[in-house]
Design a protein around this motif. Structure first.
Motif, PDB file in Angstrom:
ATOM      1  N   ALA A   1      -5.477   2.268   0.025  1.00 29.86           N
ATOM      2  CA  ALA A   1      -5.209   3.669   0.360  1.00 29.86           C
ATOM      3  C   ALA A   1      -6.077   4.050   1.555  1.00 29.86           C
TER       4      ALA A   1
ATOM      5  N   THR B   1      -6.740   7.350   4.010  1.00 31.73           N
ATOM      6  CA  THR B   1      -6.461   8.788   4.041  1.00 31.73           C
ATOM      7  C   THR B   1      -7.394   9.503   5.010  1.00 31.73           C
TER       8      THR B   1
ATOM      9  N   THR C   1      -0.779   2.967   0.713  1.00 31.87           N
ATOM     10  CA  THR C   1      -0.531   4.362   1.094  1.00 31.87           C
ATOM     11  C   THR C   1      -1.381   4.725   2.295  1.00 31.87           C
TER      12      THR C   1
ATOM     13  N   THR D   1      -2.053   8.124   4.685  1.00 25.26           N
ATOM     14  CA  THR D   1      -1.806   9.559   4.761  1.00 25.26           C
ATOM     15  C   THR D   1      -2.684  10.186   5.840  1.00 25.26           C
TER      16      THR D   1
ATOM     17  N   LEU E   1       3.922   3.537   1.486  1.00 23.05           N
ATOM     18  CA  LEU E   1       4.142   4.918   1.917  1.00 23.05           C
ATOM     19  C   LEU E   1       3.282   5.193   3.147  1.00 23.05           C
TER      20      LEU E   1
END
Length: 327
Positions: free
Chosen positions: A133, A135, A186, A188, A239
């Motif tokens: 992840a 972010t 992911t 973001t 994603l």
């Protein structure tokens, strides 16, 4: 800034009892600047200025050529939270009275979370990484509130309020990096921005002139991407998303750019003007660069959501002097 250096090798836990690799950088700021002044006399002149200009940079990253061989979760996270306020208030009373209130607050800088170029994640033989992840989040509120009152035979009043949010936000996997996870990936990049500028100026007297200017601007640049010739393989979903004034659940927020300028006044001879300007124009970009390869056991989603809302209201009011004789 938090980082794993170039060409470093990081292993968390063991294949049967893994640990996490977490690289996180966070900045939380609450800044309030105030200016107050007043003048009284035959000639009253005064001014007050409140200025805030923040260019903070926050970065969490893994350096070029690094190798993360084993982990449950790999988390790369950069977060900026800012609440900036500039407030100026003043008054002038006299035969000749003039004053100005100026407040300007700007949030610029950058928030970045990324894997550098040629980074390897979960590629070592006999070892694995479960989830990745990355972010980058910028959450900024900027407020300017200015008040100026001038009263005299000759009166002049000026109020100038400007609030700006213009950061750069990035979440990315660098060129040539090679990522393999058993779970999901992911990325973001998120901007949350609310700008409010409020200018109120009053001029009253025999000859009175008043001007109020309010400007609210939200123009962040948000980029979320997988770099050229990178390889991303996930057992679950991939994603890649960019969000501006949306939460992570895809729900739009109430944040916007708001400018309000008011310039009431009165006198035998008077002129009053108000100018309000609100701009909301985020650049929100999500992409997979040429030559990159993404393979997933679940969905591959590449998305960008942006909510640009702006409201501006400018009001100038002249109230003429009224004289009457009664016998």
């Amino acid at each position: 800034e938090a980082f794993i250096g170039a060409n470093a090798t990081v292993t968390a836990g063991a294949p049967v009892s893994g640990g996490d690799v977490v690289v996180t950088a966070a900045f939380d700021e609450d800044l309030d600047v105030q200016a107050y002044a007043g003048a009284l006399g035959l000639v009253g002149l005064e001014a007050q200025v409140a200025l805030v200009d923040d260019t903070t940079s926050v970065s969490a990253h893994v350096g070029n050529g690094a190798d993360i061989t084993q982990a449950d979760d790999v988390v790369i996270q950069a977060t900026t939270i800012q609440d900036l306020n500039a407030q100026a208030m003043g008054g002038a009373i006299g035969g000749v009275a003039a004053g100005a209130s100026v407040g300007r607050a700007t949030a610029d800088g950058s928030t970045k979370a990324y894997l550098g170029s040629d980074v390897q994640v979960g590629k070592a033989t006999g070892q694995s990484v479960q989830d990745l992840a990355i972010t980058a989040t910028s959450d900024v509120e900027v407020t300017t509130s200015e008040l100026m009152i001038s009263v005299g035979i000759g009166a002049g009043s000026g109020s100038d309020a400007r609030a700006k949010i213009t950061p750069n936000i990035e979440a990315s996997i660098g060129t040539g990096s090679d990522v393999k996870v058993t779970g999901g990936v992911t990325l973001t990049g998120q901007s949350l921005a609310d700008a409010d500028a409020d200018a109120f100026g009053v001029a009253a007297g025999g000859v009175a002139v008043g001007v109020s200017i309010a400007e609210a601007t939200i123009t962040p640049d948000i980029h979320t991407f997988v770099g050229g010739n990178a390889t991303v393989e996930a057992g679950g979903a991939i994603l890649v998303r960019t969000l501006h004034n949306y939460d992570v659940n895809g729900v739009v927020t109430a944040k916007n750019a708001t400018a309000n300028a008011e310039a009431p006044g009165g006198g035998l001879i008077s002129g009053n003007g108000a100018d309000a300007d609100a701009t909301a124009s985020a650049t929100a970009e999500t992409y997979v660069a040429a030559g990159a390869v993404l393979t997933a056991g679940g969905n591959v989603t590449v998305s960008a959501l942006a909510s640009n809302k702006a409201e501006a209201d400018g009001t100038g009011v002249h109230v003429p002097s009224v004289q009457g004789d009664q016998s």
